[in-house]
Write an enzyme that holds these catalytic residues in place. Sequence first.
Site, short mmCIF file in Angstrom:
data_model
loop_
_atom_site.label_atom_id
_atom_site.label_comp_id
_atom_site.label_asym_id
_atom_site.label_seq_id
_atom_site.Cartn_x
_atom_site.Cartn_y
_atom_site.Cartn_z
N GLU A 260 -0.50 1.55 9.54
CA GLU A 260 -0.70 0.31 10.31
C GLU A 260 -2.15 0.15 10.74
OE1 GLU A 260 2.76 0.24 9.18
OE2 GLU A 260 2.50 1.95 10.49
N ASN B 151 4.50 2.53 3.71
CA ASN B 151 4.20 1.13 3.36
C ASN B 151 2.75 0.93 2.94
OD1 ASN B 151 3.88 1.56 6.45
ND2 ASN B 151 2.63 -0.24 6.06
N ASP C 66 7.86 -3.79 5.04
CA ASP C 66 7.56 -2.52 5.71
C ASP C 66 8.69 -1.51 5.54
OD1 ASP C 66 5.97 -0.71 7.31
OD2 ASP C 66 7.40 -1.06 8.92
#
Length: 601
Positions: free
Chosen positions: A169, A253, A295
């Site tokens: 992220e 991801n 995700d």
Amino acid sequence: MNLSADAKNWAMPTGDYANTRYSKLNQINKDNVKDLQVKWTFSTGVLRGHEGGPLVIGDVMYVHTPFPNIVYALDLKNDGKILWKYEPKQDPNVIPIMCCDTVNRGVAYGDGKIILNQADTTVVALDAKTGEVVWSVKNAETDGSKGESGTAAPMVFKDKVLIGVSGAEFGVRGWIAAYNLSDGSLAWKGYSTGPDSETLMDPEKTTHLGKPVGPDSGISTWEGEQWKTGGGTTWGWFAFDPKLNLVYYGTGNPSTWNPVQRPGDNRWSMTIFARDADTGEAKWVYQMTPHDEWDYDGVNEMILVDGMDIEGQSRDVLVHFDRNGFAYTLDRANGELLVAKKYDPTVNWATEVVMDPASEQYGRPQVVADYSTQQNGEDTNTTGICPAALGTKDQQPASYSPKTGLFYVPTNHVCMDYEPYKVSYTAGQPYVGATVAMYPTPDSHGGMGNFIAWDAAKGEIVWSKPEQFSVWSGALATEGDVVFYGTLEGYIKAVDTEGNELYKFKTPSGIIGNINTFEHEGKQYIAVLSGVGGWAGIGLAGGLLGAEGAAAWQQAVAGERAPTEEEQSISTAGLGAVGGYAALADYTTLGGQLTVFGLPD
């Protein structure tokens, strides 16, 4: 290997190299489990999400905590006396770059050492008897400048320690690193994306569904140099097959969450890797979710089973319950795809995984246009996607019983709305690019979880037990015909092999830890860490249930895209989980406790 073969111990985070989380202990069984009682407890002194579980080796239990990653050695022969305590000094600036709580999934043991993977990515080997530091290495940048962090449990195999990295992220480019157990020197390092020299792939020998991957596949499936901030982090569990000399793990991801900004299949994010244990060279790979739009990290555990009967053939397999809602059974020697079926029938983002080797779509999920955030485009809110970003199962590990031939799987029963937006990369800053809202699966039992039994040979649910909230704990199956799991409200539950509830007890806080068992002085015990948190409990653990906390989170992650309306700000905080699990605050609160259960004396 010898320690883990002795069921009296719980010598590695996953119980064994095959990740079965199965114990041959049977003193506690389906007939007497109803009589379980609390034998002793231990407060960890930390109030964030407690994932993972303790190790037990002989007369000593090793307990870990979330940040600041304290490790305790407890003397089982002397009323749990603290033999030693190790508390690392870490920069608290690592806390804001841990996307989904300050969790740590456990320590590993090997050659008289306890291995700790700290939040700041420092890997420390401690003398198991004294707690003194034997060696210490940095797995990544420890100043937070790139957003790299450490949450995964290490795995000791042969003479090496396997360590992953977190931070997709934040645009971290993922890798796996093997360190020499003796001195902490680096043995090999394999990236998820990039050139073959760094992904450790041979373009002709490394295969994907039986075909060579081709040159620099970790670059050609990205636009320009996007692979350098491509995600594919490695914060899940590791498995090892000593006979094949292969280690297995999954990658997370791709970055960013906005699929429109990263055309291509984005290899090798969302991928199962099989690597040579000595050299790190990739033998085979399989990408579950090419060009991820939701995700659906592929980091969940790989469970190894010998001699599974699949359509009349005996196969040594790898079973993987992916976040994307499909359960995969593969030949673990060559990566051949044998089964791929939904383990929650409400999964709707794809209709199926194509199983015909002659098809150009072989092995690919067939995406439903209505639930494609790519096809619907930027700044469009795609609604009703099942499962939500946290998947039909996140990292909470399943168990496998060789006695029944079934897998016992903690699951999430949650859907989402997902709106991608354009975002630019800045080192050390959030690189998300999507607003997400989560909620219980509509038109179902009303709860947010199920605990299921799964037949991996057929790809079928055998039974399913609904739960009010996601089942975020690791399961445990035993030879006593009992299966244990924990709930987010804080219950530890025991069911028989048909799913009938035999026992439950509410611990002081929500359970996201992994239940394990051990024997000491002739008696079997069950142990679990309580402490609500993790992604599902981030609202409680991170203080995001109130307007001020949620607004601060939104400003840090979404910036100018931060919602100004208070209700929306709270409901979409924590990458969408806060609103979905807001009711959890009515049932539990923060805590950090080990609870050990046993039969009456």
